[in-house]
Write a protein that holds these residues in place. Structure first.
Motif: not given
Length: 313
Positions: A268-277
């Motif tokens: 799974v890629s595209g784990i931005s800070s927004r997604v992580a939060a």
């Protein structure tokens, strides 16, 4: 007017009614039995006028009236003159039984229409609307038509004898529906593209919103590609995802599990800070996911994993 003259007037009026000519109304009506008859005759004249006016509506325009027998080929007993505009064939060819209704229908549609008619008859409905079917015009063009008809039965045996209804050209509507379906299919493919980045490696970018229906379609597409292409590593990229909530993350986790059940390592890629939060705040368990900040990082890992497997014993 004496009795004999009144009788002749009634007889003449009835004869014209039989020939569907509109006679003048009887204006002077006297009392007595003849007066009752004259009033009934006037009602018949008024009723004929109304029927002829209704029939006039269907002499022009896109709606063609048919009355056909419930017999092989569906021979036509009545058809409005504007059948020429719809089919290219004059009404006389149908009324003389030179041409039947089934002669017009594209052969591939005849069996389906026959089965539908039998189902309508068996269900004892009084009228029906048939699903659209194709007819071939005299000039060779094929058009779509729709029809609505009543089922006429013998009053004693209840056997179906005729169908009486109307047919109209629905080509524009059907072709528009087909184009919309094709566009929807194209949009679904574009919204869930599969990128075969290397032999045995593919990526699926998630673009826009992800609901249950779309997630099911994406999962089916991904699993089919893994099975058909022998995919060893698949990447689900969330960079273009519109929103992240618990339901969306659950869909992603299910896709990953399904892919891995088929023997494909799923990243799974595209784990931005927004997604992580969002993952942290929602408390969703993603500890078993192989996650990467960018698609390029995930693909780099996938290629190294693939090369290591090839170099192994």
């Amino acid at each position: 007017m004496d009795h004999a003259a009144r009788m002749r007037r009634i007889t003449d009026t009835l004869a014209r009614l039989v020939d569907e000519e509109v006679p003048p109304l009887i204006e002077v009506i006297e009392d007595g039995p003849l007066g009752d008859i004259e009033r009934e005759v006037n009602r018949a004249v008024t009723s004929l006028c109304a029927r002829l006016e209704e029939r006039l509506i269907f002499r022009v325009g896109p709606v063609v009236v048919f009355r056909w027998r419930a017999e092989p080929g569906w021979p036509v007993e009545y058809v409005s003159p504007n059948v020429l505009d719809l089919t290219g064939y004059p009404a006389e060819e149908f009324l003389s039984f030179t041409r039947t209704l089934s002669d017009l229908i594209v052969p591939e549609d005849v069996q389906r229409i026959t089965e539908e008619l039998r189902a309508f008859e068996a269900s004892r409905v009084e009228w029906f609307t048939q699903s659209p079917y194709r007819i071939r015009k005299r000039d060779g063009r094929t058009i779509w038509v729709s029809d609505t008809a009543v089922i006429q039965r013998d009053p004693w045996t209840q056997e179906v004898t005729h169908y009486f209804g109307y047919i109209f050209d629905s080509t524009d509507h059907i072709e528009q529906s087909i184009r919309l379906q094709q566009n929807e299919s194209t949009l679904r493919r574009l919204a869930s593209p599969l990128l075969h980045v290397w032999d045995g490696v593919l990526a699926m970018p998630v673009i826009g919103a992800l609901d249950e229906t779309r997630a099911a379609h994406m999962t089916e597409t991904l699993l089919q590609s893994i099975t058909d292409g022998g995919i060893k590593v698949s990447v689900i990229d969330l960079t273009g995802l519109d929103d992240v909530d618990a339901a969306t993350l659950e869909h992603i986790i299910r896709m990953v599990r399904a892919a891995e059940l088929l023997g494909s390592q799923c990243l799974v890629s595209g784990i931005s800070s927004r997604v992580a939060a969002a993952i942290v705040s929602l408390g969703v368990d993603v500890t078993k996911l192989h996650t990467f900040a960018t698609l390029s990082a995930a693909l780099g890992h996938a290629l190294r994993h693939r090369n290591l497997r090839r170099a192994g014993p």
